[in-house]
Motif scaffolding. Structure first.
Motif, PDB file in Angstrom:
ATOM      1  N   MET A 226       0.836  -1.206   0.000  1.00 25.01           N
ATOM      2  CA  MET A 226       0.000   0.000   0.000  1.00 25.01           C
ATOM      3  C   MET A 226       0.874   1.261   0.000  1.00 25.01           C
ATOM      4  O   MET A 226       0.508   2.269  -0.576  1.00 25.01           O
ATOM      5  CB  MET A 226      -0.904   0.049   1.245  1.00 25.01           C
ATOM      6  CG  MET A 226      -1.865  -1.104   1.400  1.00 25.01           C
ATOM      7  SD  MET A 226      -2.963  -1.283   0.003  1.00 25.01           S
ATOM      8  CE  MET A 226      -4.142  -0.009   0.371  1.00 25.01           C
ATOM      9  N   ASN A 227       2.007   1.184   0.657  1.00 28.86           N
ATOM     10  CA  ASN A 227       2.873   2.372   0.756  1.00 28.86           C
ATOM     11  C   ASN A 227       3.899   2.437  -0.366  1.00 28.86           C
ATOM     12  O   ASN A 227       4.706   3.361  -0.410  1.00 28.86           O
ATOM     13  CB  ASN A 227       3.569   2.403   2.107  1.00 28.86           C
ATOM     14  CG  ASN A 227       2.595   2.732   3.222  1.00 28.86           C
ATOM     15  OD1 ASN A 227       2.179   3.878   3.367  1.00 28.86           O
ATOM     16  ND2 ASN A 227       2.182   1.724   3.955  1.00 28.86           N
ATOM     17  N   ASP A 228       3.892   1.453  -1.242  1.00 30.49           N
ATOM     18  CA  ASP A 228       4.846   1.392  -2.361  1.00 30.49           C
ATOM     19  C   ASP A 228       6.249   1.757  -1.883  1.00 30.49           C
ATOM     20  O   ASP A 228       6.875   2.706  -2.357  1.00 30.49           O
ATOM     21  CB  ASP A 228       4.384   2.358  -3.474  1.00 30.49           C
ATOM     22  CG  ASP A 228       5.179   2.128  -4.759  1.00 30.49           C
ATOM     23  OD1 ASP A 228       5.788   1.041  -4.891  1.00 30.49           O
ATOM     24  OD2 ASP A 228       5.214   3.042  -5.607  1.00 30.49           O
ATOM     25  N   THR A 229       6.726   0.974  -0.914  1.00 35.50           N
ATOM     26  CA  THR A 229       7.970   1.336  -0.234  1.00 35.50           C
ATOM     27  C   THR A 229       9.208   1.039  -1.061  1.00 35.50           C
ATOM     28  O   THR A 229       9.245   0.077  -1.823  1.00 35.50           O
ATOM     29  CB  THR A 229       8.091   0.544   1.083  1.00 35.50           C
ATOM     30  OG1 THR A 229       7.815  -0.829   0.798  1.00 35.50           O
ATOM     31  CG2 THR A 229       7.134   1.054   2.127  1.00 35.50           C
ATOM     32  N   ARG A 230      10.212   1.869  -0.879  1.00 35.54           N
ATOM     33  CA  ARG A 230      11.552   1.534  -1.378  1.00 35.54           C
ATOM     34  C   ARG A 230      12.079   0.412  -0.467  1.00 35.54           C
ATOM     35  O   ARG A 230      11.897   0.466   0.762  1.00 35.54           O
ATOM     36  CB  ARG A 230      12.450   2.765  -1.267  1.00 35.54           C
ATOM     37  CG  ARG A 230      13.940   2.515  -1.551  1.00 35.54           C
ATOM     38  CD  ARG A 230      14.708   3.832  -1.507  1.00 35.54           C
ATOM     39  NE  ARG A 230      16.155   3.691  -1.518  1.00 35.54           N
ATOM     40  CZ  ARG A 230      16.893   3.491  -2.606  1.00 35.54           C
ATOM     41  NH1 ARG A 230      16.318   3.389  -3.796  1.00 35.54           N
ATOM     42  NH2 ARG A 230      18.204   3.399  -2.532  1.00 35.54           N
ATOM     43  N   ALA A 231      12.720  -0.596  -1.072  1.00 35.18           N
ATOM     44  CA  ALA A 231      13.169  -1.734  -0.265  1.00 35.18           C
ATOM     45  C   ALA A 231      14.596  -2.111  -0.617  1.00 35.18           C
ATOM     46  O   ALA A 231      15.064  -1.879  -1.740  1.00 35.18           O
ATOM     47  CB  ALA A 231      12.254  -2.933  -0.497  1.00 35.18           C
ATOM     48  N   VAL A 232      15.272  -2.692   0.369  1.00 32.55           N
ATOM     49  CA  VAL A 232      16.594  -3.252   0.086  1.00 32.55           C
ATOM     50  C   VAL A 232      16.431  -4.742  -0.182  1.00 32.55           C
ATOM     51  O   VAL A 232      15.620  -5.422   0.455  1.00 32.55           O
ATOM     52  CB  VAL A 232      17.594  -2.994   1.238  1.00 32.55           C
ATOM     53  CG1 VAL A 232      17.188  -3.666   2.533  1.00 32.55           C
ATOM     54  CG2 VAL A 232      18.997  -3.473   0.835  1.00 32.55           C
ATOM     55  N   HIS A 233      17.200  -5.224  -1.147  1.00 37.51           N
ATOM     56  CA  HIS A 233      17.175  -6.634  -1.520  1.00 37.51           C
ATOM     57  C   HIS A 233      18.565  -7.175  -1.233  1.00 37.51           C
ATOM     58  O   HIS A 233      19.538  -6.764  -1.876  1.00 37.51           O
ATOM     59  CB  HIS A 233      16.791  -6.770  -2.993  1.00 37.51           C
ATOM     60  CG  HIS A 233      15.486  -6.083  -3.294  1.00 37.51           C
ATOM     61  ND1 HIS A 233      15.404  -4.725  -3.501  1.00 37.51           N
ATOM     62  CD2 HIS A 233      14.215  -6.552  -3.337  1.00 37.51           C
ATOM     63  CE1 HIS A 233      14.144  -4.391  -3.689  1.00 37.51           C
ATOM     64  NE2 HIS A 233      13.390  -5.483  -3.596  1.00 37.51           N
ATOM     65  N   TYR A 234      18.646  -8.026  -0.231  1.00 38.16           N
ATOM     66  CA  TYR A 234      19.961  -8.473   0.254  1.00 38.16           C
ATOM     67  C   TYR A 234      20.287  -9.821  -0.403  1.00 38.16           C
ATOM     68  O   TYR A 234      19.746 -10.858  -0.026  1.00 38.16           O
ATOM     69  CB  TYR A 234      19.909  -8.592   1.777  1.00 38.16           C
ATOM     70  CG  TYR A 234      21.281  -8.627   2.423  1.00 38.16           C
ATOM     71  CD1 TYR A 234      21.955  -7.460   2.732  1.00 38.16           C
ATOM     72  CD2 TYR A 234      21.898  -9.840   2.704  1.00 38.16           C
ATOM     73  CE1 TYR A 234      23.210  -7.489   3.322  1.00 38.16           C
ATOM     74  CE2 TYR A 234      23.155  -9.876   3.290  1.00 38.16           C
ATOM     75  CZ  TYR A 234      23.799  -8.698   3.597  1.00 38.16           C
ATOM     76  OH  TYR A 234      25.050  -8.732   4.171  1.00 38.16           O
ATOM     77  N   LEU A 235      21.152  -9.782  -1.408  1.00 39.75           N
ATOM     78  CA  LEU A 235      21.492 -10.994  -2.156  1.00 39.75           C
ATOM     79  C   LEU A 235      22.690 -11.670  -1.506  1.00 39.75           C
ATOM     80  O   LEU A 235      23.778 -11.075  -1.435  1.00 39.75           O
ATOM     81  CB  LEU A 235      21.831 -10.646  -3.620  1.00 39.75           C
ATOM     82  CG  LEU A 235      20.678 -10.750  -4.632  1.00 39.75           C
ATOM     83  CD1 LEU A 235      19.516  -9.869  -4.230  1.00 39.75           C
ATOM     84  CD2 LEU A 235      21.150 -10.417  -6.042  1.00 39.75           C
ATOM     85  N   SER A 236      22.503 -12.907  -1.077  1.00 43.55           N
ATOM     86  CA  SER A 236      23.590 -13.586  -0.387  1.00 43.55           C
ATOM     87  C   SER A 236      23.517 -15.084  -0.688  1.00 43.55           C
ATOM     88  O   SER A 236      22.452 -15.693  -0.587  1.00 43.55           O
ATOM     89  CB  SER A 236      23.467 -13.346   1.125  1.00 43.55           C
ATOM     90  OG  SER A 236      24.480 -14.056   1.800  1.00 43.55           O
ATOM     91  N   ALA A 237      24.654 -15.662  -1.027  1.00 41.23           N
ATOM     92  CA  ALA A 237      24.700 -17.110  -1.285  1.00 41.23           C
ATOM     93  C   ALA A 237      24.556 -17.887   0.020  1.00 41.23           C
ATOM     94  O   ALA A 237      24.398 -19.108  -0.007  1.00 41.23           O
ATOM     95  CB  ALA A 237      26.000 -17.477  -1.990  1.00 41.23           C
ATOM     96  N   GLU A 238      24.648 -17.179   1.152  1.00 38.33           N
ATOM     97  CA  GLU A 238      24.610 -17.875   2.443  1.00 38.33           C
ATOM     98  C   GLU A 238      23.728 -17.133   3.449  1.00 38.33           C
ATOM     99  O   GLU A 238      23.815 -15.901   3.560  1.00 38.33           O
ATOM    100  CB  GLU A 238      26.028 -17.963   3.038  1.00 38.33           C
ATOM    101  CG  GLU A 238      27.019 -18.664   2.132  1.00 38.33           C
ATOM    102  CD  GLU A 238      28.380 -18.888   2.779  1.00 38.33           C
ATOM    103  OE1 GLU A 238      28.488 -18.744   4.008  1.00 38.33           O
ATOM    104  OE2 GLU A 238      29.313 -19.205   2.031  1.00 38.33           O
TER     105      GLU A 238
END
Ligand code: RUG
Length: 818
Positions: free
Chosen positions: A62-74
């Protein structure tokens, strides 16, 4: 003083557990064993979790938030039940509810297998960070691989490490949710077709030879207070249906099965390496697979709100690359933007370089990933073209900065022109990201000064520091309930959210009553660990002794063998002089070695051989014992850390990027014996020089000594005790009938050149141990130092690290979920 308000009271919790026992598990109170109680209790908690997850996802949408996407193999998550109960504030209610049912919560918690989808510090850091992201109510998703087998289970047989498969989901995992509605299809292999449009423009089309399916499994991540529940999305590979049917219809049933197996192999196992390159085609495919799935998922979610308008992508999306393992995401996003969305190169590159940020976790050359050009060409034919194009454009920038300097171009190029051409994933990550961070102050300085100095010159300000942190919820509140209760009384119960409040303990550090209470908790934790040690190894340790603990992956640079040399020196002193004055000490190790790392496995064998001899030698046993606890993992760390008096952080200066075990131990009142390396330096700054035992060469001294031609024999011949203990390794004293069984360690320390300077640091290390021993004799003084360690660890909460990322890199705003 009260903690969180529980979201379920005792009666409600009890009713929920029984309901799940009946209707989810189909059993009842009389028949249920601990495993069934664990599942039913988890199901009761999962109801709260899913409610929080639904609300969070709705609020973010609903808030169309900016988000962090934490890419990690582990992601080294460990167990989740206790953590989730603490974060919802229902732990105590649950404990009481189960007790009324005649069930012991501690036994129930032991039923949960660790989720060990990581090797060590890097994977555990990712787990602490997603905990903090949820706690701080930040919109975030963790992305990784849904390995069928996590890090191997370690058995010790005749002193040697034996690796056994880890099967964390054999009996089902109560937390994960499969999301078939978000399956992705991922192309691999094949060739690239170049097409010429009517206006002379070039279009590239990748014709993959294989498609695999990425099936998402969501693990909810509960923030402390339970308001925000984010998601860790892990991708499992499966054969794509359409591909199988093609082969099958053509009459190739066996081939179809083979393709099935090949596709499913991708997420089968975690590579059991820490800081060494796997060098396997499968590992590259794993990396691409989870990055490609994650990017498709990120873009799907973005398009749901913004359609084909890419102009807001950089406002909504930031992607953190945890090490270079996900670096292939950079050319993959370029491919999507240029080939699929048909953006021009410059617009696409501008998007990429505003979206990606990269964390470097090591300076060790062998750990800086490189992939053969030929391998990428085969698996990802379009990506190699894109990498070359990125490089070509980058090198013209280098030409502008250093005109005519071809050596500089060769050094900075993404492509290493060796016998076998290689793609340098570190360079690709720096070039494709808007921010690059090291993980402790000194490490980040060394990244700037030694690893990427030219990038620092080209793009001042891009290289920065975020000192690592640990979640105090798991690493104090949950794992050390007695100390937590004591702290609650002194500083209030909200320290898990505001760890700086622990400084309030400092004013009690000289108070004798508080000292006694603090040391009583430590003693009780030591007794509990001693029971665990006996249960696991049969060794009865003295709880009056100093518990001296070294827990971390086994690596030469971490120098478990320096610790061993010092143990041998103490043993020798005791044999030569039975009255040798030392406070009783138990040295306790926990460590896994990468299966292919021979010397690391030899060191484990040596520790066990020495332990067996010393523990059986009644001449020294009232003073010295050695324990190697098998299968070190998150849940074992949770038992060891609260019981530690001494924390061994003894890496060669400049080699340990940060360390996080150092923070956990100090937070729980252990005193560090350590080098000026990684986060030890910042720990020393916080706790003060009087409350830590620092020894050894500094980073600059290490560099000088190496430059002047380090010769370990100089130290060997000058220090008779050192010579004697090293020579001891060559005899069969510790391995009766097997002379030479420990010689590889001696060889690496002498003829092998002692690459990590154990001999150079030995005298200083032994001296620091003598100071430590003397300090322990004054119990009041020791208690004060231990209290001051706990009091001054506020900086190292992962909430602070995440706040640093948010302010300096991600520019994220919290979104509160009601
Ligand atoms: O060795 C480092 C640790 O010093 C650090 O604390 C941890 C988290 O930043 O990462 C470890 N690490 C580095 N694990 N793998 C690598 C290289 O791929």
């Amino acid at each position: 003083m009260a903690g969180l308000t529980p979201s379920l009271n005792k009666a409600e919790f009890k009713a929920s557990v029984i309901r799940h026992l009946h209707s989810t598990l189909g059993t009842d109170e009389n028949k249920a064993n601990n495993h069934a109680w664990w599942k039913a209790t988890s199901a009761a908690v999962q109801e709260l979790v899913l409610e929080g997850l639904r609300k969070t996802q709705k609020t973010h949408y609903m808030n169309d938030t900016r988000a962090v996407h934490y890419l990690s193999a582990e992601f080294l998550m460990g167990r989740l039940l206790s953590n989730n109960m603490h974060n919802f504030g229902v732990f105590t209610e649950a404990e009481k509810a189960l007790k009324e049912l005649g069930v012991n919560l501690t036994d129930v918690l032991e039923e949960e297998p660790d989720m060990a989808l990581g090797n060590g510090g890097l994977g555990r850091l990712a787990a602490c960070y997603i905990d903090s992201l949820a706690t701080l109510e930040l919109p975030a998703i963790g992305y990784g691989l849904h390995y069928e087998h996590g890090l191997f289970r370690q058995e010790i047989q005749n002193g040697e490490q034996i690796e056994r498969p880890d099967s964390w989901r054999d009996y089902g995992n109560p937390w994960e949710i499969c999301r078939p509605e978000s399956i992705q299809e991922i192309p691999l292999y094949g060739y690239v077709e170049t097409k010429y449009g009517a206006n002379g423009g070039i279009q590239k089309e990748w014709h993959p030879a294989m498609i695999v399916k990425g099936v998402p499994w969501d693990i909810p991540v509960v923030g402390y207070s339970g308001n925000t529940v984010n998601v860790l999305r892990l991708w499992q590979s499966e054969a794509s249906d359409y591909f199988n049917w093609d082969v099958f219809n053509a009459g190739g049933y066996v081939d179809a099965q083979r393709e099935n197996v090949q596709a499913e192999t991708i997420s089968k196992v975690l590579y059991p390496n820490d800081e060494t390159e796997a060098g396997k085609e499968l590992r590259l495919i794993q990396q691409y697979f989870f990055c490609a799935c994650s990017l498709k998922d990120i873009i799907r979610r973005y398009k749901r709100a913004h359609g084909d308008d890419w102009s807001r992508f950089v406002d909504q999306v930031v992607i953190q690359l945890n090490d270079t393992h996900p670096a292939i995401a950079i050319p993959e996003l370029m491919r999507i933007l240029v080939d699929r969305a048909e953006l021009d190169w410059d617009s696409a590159w501008s998007i990429c370089t505003q979206v990606f940020a990269y964390t470097n976790h090591t300076l060790l050359p062998e750990a800086l990933e490189k992939w053969p050009v030929r391998m990428i060409e085969k698996i990802l034919p379009r990506h190699i073209e894109i990498i070359y194009e990125i490089n070509h454009r980058f090198l013209s920038e280098v030409e502008k900065t250093w005109p005519g300097d071809n050596a500089m171009k060769a050094k900075l190029s993404i492509i290493e022109e060796a016998d076998e051409k290689m793609v340098r994933m570190g360079n690709l990550s720096v070039i494709g990201s808007f921010a690059v961070n090291g993980v402790a102050q000194i490490h980040s300085e060394l990244v700037k000064k030694n690893l990427f100095p030219e990038f620092e010159e080209m793009w001042p300000g891009k290289l920065t520091n975020v000192t690592n942190g640990i979640t105090p919820r798991r690493w104090l509140k949950a794992c050390n309930p007695k100390l937590s209760a004591l702290i609650d009384k002194k500083v209030g119960a909200d320290w898990p959210l505001h760890l700086n409040k622990l400084t309030g303990l400092a004013k009690h550090a000289n108070n004798k009553t508080f000292q006694k209470q603090f040391m009583k908790v430590k003693q009780e934790n030591k007794i509990a660990l001693a029971q665990e040690i006996e249960a696991l190894t049969g060794i009865k340790v003295s709880t009056k002794a100093i518990f001296d603990i070294q827990i971390k992956r086994l690596h030469e640079y971490k120098r478990q063998h320096l610790n061993l040399l010092h143990i041998l020196a103490l043993y020798r002193r005791l044999l030569e002089n039975p009255d040798y004055d030392m406070h009783p000490r138990v040295f306790i190790f926990g460590a896994k070695a990468a299966p292919g790392y021979k010397l690391a496995k030899d060191i484990i064998y040596a520790i066990n051989a020495v332990a067996e001899k010393i523990n059986a030698d009644s001449r020294v046993n009232n003073k010295l014992q050695v324990v190697f606890l098998p299968n070190y993992r998150v849940s074992l760390a949770e038992k060891m850390i609260p019981a530690a008096d001494v924390s061994e952080q003894i890496s060669t200066a400049g080699k340990e990027a940060s360390g996080t075990g150092n923070m956990k131990l100090s937070l729980n009142g252990a005193l560090t014996i350590g080098t000026l390396d990684g986060a030890n330096i910042e720990i020393a700054e916080e706790v003060g020089d009087d409350n830590i035992f620092i020894f050894g060469l500094t980073v600059d001294e290490v560099a000088d000594l190496k430059a002047s031609g380090y010769n370990p024999y100089d130290y060997y011949y000058q220090n008779p005790e050192l010579k004697a203990v090293i020579d001891w390794l060559d005899t069969d004293y510790f391995t009766p009938g097997k002379p030479g069984a420990l010689s590889s360690i001696k060889h690496s320390l002498l003829d092998g050149g002692d690459p990590y300077l154990c001999l150079a640091d030995f005298a200083s290390y032994a001296d620091a141990h003598s100071r430590l021993d003397a300090a322990y004799r004054d119990q009041q003084e020791w208690a004060k130092m231990a209290i001051l360690n706990t009091a001054h660890m506020g900086k190292f909460t992962s909430d602070r690290s995440i706040q640093d990322y948010v302010e300096n890199i991600w520019k994220l705003a919290p979104c509160s979920v009601k």
